[in-house]
Design a protein around this motif. Structure first.
Motif, mmCIF file in Angstrom:
data_model
loop_
_atom_site.group_PDB
_atom_site.id
_atom_site.type_symbol
_atom_site.label_atom_id
_atom_site.label_comp_id
_atom_site.label_asym_id
_atom_site.label_seq_id
_atom_site.Cartn_x
_atom_site.Cartn_y
_atom_site.Cartn_z
ATOM 1 N N PHE A 101 0.593 -1.284 -0.014
ATOM 2 C CA PHE A 101 -0.145 0.013 0.077
ATOM 3 C C PHE A 101 0.749 1.400 -0.036
ATOM 4 O O PHE A 101 0.411 2.371 -0.344
ATOM 5 C CB PHE A 101 -0.902 0.116 1.214
ATOM 6 N N LEU A 102 2.055 1.176 0.449
ATOM 7 C CA LEU A 102 3.018 2.320 0.657
ATOM 8 C C LEU A 102 4.099 2.484 -0.336
ATOM 9 O O LEU A 102 4.643 3.636 -0.676
ATOM 10 C CB LEU A 102 3.431 2.588 2.094
ATOM 11 N N VAL A 103 4.226 1.387 -1.069
ATOM 12 C CA VAL A 103 5.514 1.530 -2.244
ATOM 13 C C VAL A 103 4.976 1.202 -3.288
ATOM 14 O O VAL A 103 4.763 1.848 -4.403
ATOM 15 C CB VAL A 103 6.459 0.794 -1.681
ATOM 16 N N MET A 104 4.377 -0.227 -3.672
ATOM 17 C CA MET A 104 3.762 -0.759 -4.850
ATOM 18 C C MET A 104 2.617 0.063 -5.358
ATOM 19 O O MET A 104 2.595 0.323 -6.703
ATOM 20 C CB MET A 104 3.821 -2.103 -4.812
ATOM 21 N N LEU A 105 1.746 0.215 -4.457
ATOM 22 C CA LEU A 105 0.409 0.985 -5.128
ATOM 23 C C LEU A 105 0.992 2.312 -5.674
ATOM 24 O O LEU A 105 0.366 2.635 -6.739
ATOM 25 C CB LEU A 105 -0.534 0.733 -3.985
ATOM 26 N N PRO A 106 1.583 3.168 -4.919
ATOM 27 C CA PRO A 106 1.864 4.488 -5.234
ATOM 28 C C PRO A 106 2.925 4.394 -6.458
ATOM 29 O O PRO A 106 2.306 5.298 -7.616
ATOM 30 C CB PRO A 106 2.780 5.085 -4.230
ATOM 31 N N VAL A 107 3.702 3.449 -6.740
ATOM 32 C CA VAL A 107 4.589 3.304 -7.916
ATOM 33 C C VAL A 107 3.416 3.227 -9.371
ATOM 34 O O VAL A 107 3.517 3.658 -10.324
ATOM 35 C CB VAL A 107 5.554 2.550 -7.736
ATOM 36 N N LYS A 108 2.497 2.156 -8.906
ATOM 37 C CA LYS A 108 1.686 1.839 -10.044
ATOM 38 C C LYS A 108 0.867 2.871 -10.476
ATOM 39 O O LYS A 108 0.590 3.102 -11.654
ATOM 40 C CB LYS A 108 0.900 0.619 -9.628
ATOM 41 N N LEU A 109 0.113 3.546 -9.511
ATOM 42 C CA LEU A 109 -0.685 4.685 -9.917
ATOM 43 C C LEU A 109 0.027 5.822 -10.617
ATOM 44 O O LEU A 109 -0.337 6.571 -11.547
ATOM 45 C CB LEU A 109 -1.337 5.126 -8.648
ATOM 46 N N ALA A 110 1.305 6.041 -10.140
ATOM 47 C CA ALA A 110 2.088 7.270 -10.667
ATOM 48 C C ALA A 110 2.402 6.694 -12.201
ATOM 49 O O ALA A 110 2.445 7.595 -13.028
ATOM 50 C CB ALA A 110 3.404 7.310 -9.842
ATOM 51 N N ALA A 111 2.707 5.468 -12.501
ATOM 52 C CA ALA A 111 3.084 4.991 -13.807
ATOM 53 C C ALA A 111 1.680 5.255 -14.635
ATOM 54 O O ALA A 111 2.178 5.710 -15.924
ATOM 55 C CB ALA A 111 3.480 3.720 -13.795
ATOM 56 N N ILE A 112 0.722 4.565 -14.253
ATOM 57 C CA ILE A 112 -0.440 4.924 -14.870
ATOM 58 C C ILE A 112 -0.738 6.293 -15.369
ATOM 59 O O ILE A 112 -1.231 6.780 -16.383
ATOM 60 C CB ILE A 112 -1.635 4.218 -14.319
ATOM 61 N N ALA A 113 -0.727 7.300 -14.336
ATOM 62 C CA ALA A 113 -0.902 8.767 -14.529
ATOM 63 C C ALA A 113 0.126 9.315 -15.659
ATOM 64 O O ALA A 113 -0.200 10.146 -16.217
ATOM 65 C CB ALA A 113 -0.618 9.370 -13.055
ATOM 66 N N GLY A 114 1.264 8.522 -15.750
ATOM 67 C CA GLY A 114 2.344 9.150 -16.493
ATOM 68 C C GLY A 114 2.217 8.607 -18.056
ATOM 69 O O GLY A 114 2.858 8.688 -18.915
ATOM 70 N N GLY A 115 1.176 7.842 -18.229
ATOM 71 C CA GLY A 115 0.713 7.217 -19.449
ATOM 72 C C GLY A 115 1.008 5.854 -19.761
ATOM 73 O O GLY A 115 0.826 5.292 -20.892
ATOM 74 N N SER A 116 1.445 4.879 -18.688
ATOM 75 C CA SER A 116 1.847 3.549 -18.750
ATOM 76 C C SER A 116 0.619 2.718 -19.013
ATOM 77 O O SER A 116 -0.274 3.107 -18.357
ATOM 78 C CB SER A 116 2.738 3.090 -17.723
ATOM 79 N N SER A 117 0.689 1.837 -19.743
ATOM 80 C CA SER A 117 -0.367 0.502 -19.737
ATOM 81 C C SER A 117 -0.489 -0.081 -18.297
ATOM 82 O O SER A 117 0.532 -0.077 -17.405
ATOM 83 C CB SER A 117 0.000 -0.295 -20.850
ATOM 84 N N GLY A 118 -1.599 -0.649 -18.072
ATOM 85 C CA GLY A 118 -1.772 -1.382 -16.961
ATOM 86 C C GLY A 118 -0.802 -2.577 -16.499
ATOM 87 O O GLY A 118 0.130 -2.713 -15.625
ATOM 88 N N GLU A 119 -0.286 -3.210 -17.638
ATOM 89 C CA GLU A 119 0.805 -4.089 -17.847
ATOM 90 C C GLU A 119 2.108 -3.548 -17.565
ATOM 91 O O GLU A 119 3.103 -4.186 -16.687
ATOM 92 C CB GLU A 119 0.924 -4.866 -19.035
ATOM 93 N N GLN A 120 2.319 -2.546 -17.914
ATOM 94 C CA GLN A 120 3.779 -1.782 -17.621
ATOM 95 C C GLN A 120 3.828 -1.217 -16.317
ATOM 96 O O GLN A 120 4.923 -1.300 -15.504
ATOM 97 C CB GLN A 120 3.995 -0.561 -18.795
#
Length: 528
Positions: A101-120
């Motif tokens: 919740f404090l590392v992996m989820l924020p990294v995922k949400l930031a990646a999606i906000a930056g235009g990455s696909s769900g898989e990326q």
């Protein structure tokens, strides 16, 4: 003339089966949480979970369980004892939730906000978890050299009461709630455990095994668990052998995560180190004195192996050694746990086993472990230190209460982007005379605050006021950098707020407390 008999520990004894059910159930629950949270919260595909993460979990569990079993065997030979119990070992629950919740989820949400696909985004989140896990392992390994020194400096009441606070809340109460939520299924296995290990009644087969068998029968017989062909078919899909791989390149590519999330990784590594030290103290209180340095070093090595082989989740020496020892477990339960958990993770059979064996079938054993740990906090310390034990229990209870309060808010529909947690909640709680901000403060770093407050109380009882002042200064330093008490708001949580000066109010309070103790010490020296 009497001939001295040599007592040599055996690899397996009958009661190892009882210990296996308790330890394996605990590990099994952690593995189920990993699978569930990674797929639902992080959106990881099944191949990532079963093909990378679980093989890494398998390697880490095999390394630790086999080492601690061998260490117990050698220790028993040296001490000419056949009643020594191996240290329990498994996935660290606190780090599991923290890193998701404090590392992996924020990294995922930031990646999606930056235009990455769900898989990326999932790939980046997994790599971030590897780095966090690796960093935790480094901290645990580096701290191995100071473990014995910390054990000598900290009174036993300070170490054991901290574990008692965790045991009575995060272990015992949750399973007690679950028992009375399903009383027809839960009470009978609990009764079997109580009469077996408190009442010393023998049923012809190990009490833990009987409790699990009855729990399974009652769960299926009462309809708590029922057959669903579609669900069963889904549990068969991931089954195949997964060969562990090395992921050093992925670790190196995401190395920037270590600094970016250092405020999470450092506290988690330190908490794991301190928690393992406390568990070694708990084992010594139960009669098994293990050397701290190699035990802590291998604990760190297990976490490092997990990260290198694909797991994002640190391992640790488990709380509950007195419970396993009271069950009669010795060495074999650790070996069997490593083998069984390793096979489950390497073959993808976790989901299928969970379908047939509900948690309700074996939770009575874990509840028993929690009871034994809390009892030991009082029985293994000097009786006049009992007030210090009570003080040490309170931060864990407060942390658990804060968690329950936040879960209640989420259940009520708060904790979303539209309705985030805000400081205004504090005033709403105060309308009912509930100072929830104090609970939030105690929740952060409660392992540290429990140990420190109990230690201060011990030295007050012993009239060593100068030592109480020193502990207060340490508390001020830890608070000032945010390792305990300081917190910040997120959308759906309050989390540790690591950084210089973030815990200034609490630091000032502890410094004033230290001044008080120095003054009292000066007064007492004048009188004498």
């Amino acid at each position: 003339m009497e001939v001295a008999t040599t007592r040599v520990p055996r690899w397996f004894v009958r009661r190892d089966i009882d210990g296996l059910f308790g330890l394996a159930l605990d590990n099994f629950i952690q593995i189920l949480l990993i699978v569930s949270l990674c797929q639902t919260v992080l959106g990881f595909p099944a191949e990532l979970v079963y093909g990378r993460i679980l093989p890494g979990v398998a390697i880490s569990l095999i390394v630790g369980n086999f080492y601690y079993a061998r260490l117990a065997k050698e220790q028993g030979k040296r001490e000419q004892r056949d009643d020594i119990t191996a240290l329990p070992y498994g996935i660290n629950t606190v780090s599991l939730f923290a890193y998701i919740f404090l590392v992996m989820l924020p990294v995922k949400l930031a990646a999606i906000a930056g235009g990455s696909s769900g898989e990326q985004a999932a790939e980046l989140a997994w790599q971030a978890g590897l780095v966090a896990c690796f960093g935790s392992g480094l901290i645990e390994f580096a701290g191995a050299g100071i473990g014995d020194r910390l054990r000598r400096l900290a009174p036993r009441a300070a170490l054991l009461s901290t574990l008692g606070g965790i045991a009575i809340t995060f272990i015992a109460i949750g399973f007690l709630f679950r028992t009375f939520a399903n009383p027809v299924v839960g009470l009978v296995p609990l009764g079997v455990i109580l009469v077996t290990y408190f009442g010393r009644v023998r049923f012809g087969i190990p009490g833990g095994l009987l409790a699990v068998i009855l729990g399974i029968a009652l769960a299926w017989g009462t309809g708590l668990v029922s057959w669903d062909h579609a669900k069963f078919a889904a549990t068969l899909q991931p089954i195949k052998f997964y060969l562990p791989s090395l992921w050093l390149g992925e670790l190196w590519n995401s190395r920037s995560v270590f600094l970016e999330y250092f405020s999470i990784i450092l506290p988690m590594g330190l908490f794991n180190l301190v928690g393992s030290i406390q568990n070694l103290e708990s084992a010594e209180a139960a009669g098994d004195n293990y050397p701290a340095a190699p035990c802590l070093a291998v604990n760190g090595i297990g976490t490092l192996a997990a990260a290198i082989c694909g797991s994002c989740f640190p391992t640790t020496i488990y709380i509950g050694h007195p419970g396993w020892k009271a069950l009669g477990a010795r060495i074999g339960y650790s070996v069997l746990n490593g083998i069984i958990m390793g096979l489950l993770c390497l073959t993808g059979t976790v989901a299928m086993l969970a379908y047939f064996v509900p948690v309700e079938a074996g939770m009575a054993i874990v509840l028993w472990i929690g009871i034994v740990i809390v009892a030991q906090s009082f029985t293994a310390t000097p009786s006049h230190h009992a007030p210090a034990v009570v003080v040490g229990l309170l931060p864990g209870i407060a942390g658990w209460g804060a968690l329950i309060a936040k879960n209640a808010l989420r259940a009520a529909g708060l904790g979303t982007v539209e309705k985030p947690f805000t400081p205004s909640l504090i005033e709403q709680f105060k309308l009912s005379d509930t100072y929830i901000d104090g609970a939030f403060a105690l929740e952060q770093g409660f392992i540290f605050s429990a140990m420190i407050l109990a230690g201060i109380t011990v030295y007050i009882i012993e009239r060593k006021f100068r030592y109480a002042a020193y502990w207060s200064i340490i508390a001020a330093m830890i608070s000032w950098v945010g390792l305990m008490h300081s917190y910040r708001w997120t959308v759906a949580d309050t989390v540790v707020n690591f950084g210089a000066g973030t815990g200034t109010p609490w630091a000032i309070g502890y410094l004033l407390l230290a001044i008080l103790f120095f003054y009292v010490d000066w007064q007492e020296r004048r009188k004498n």
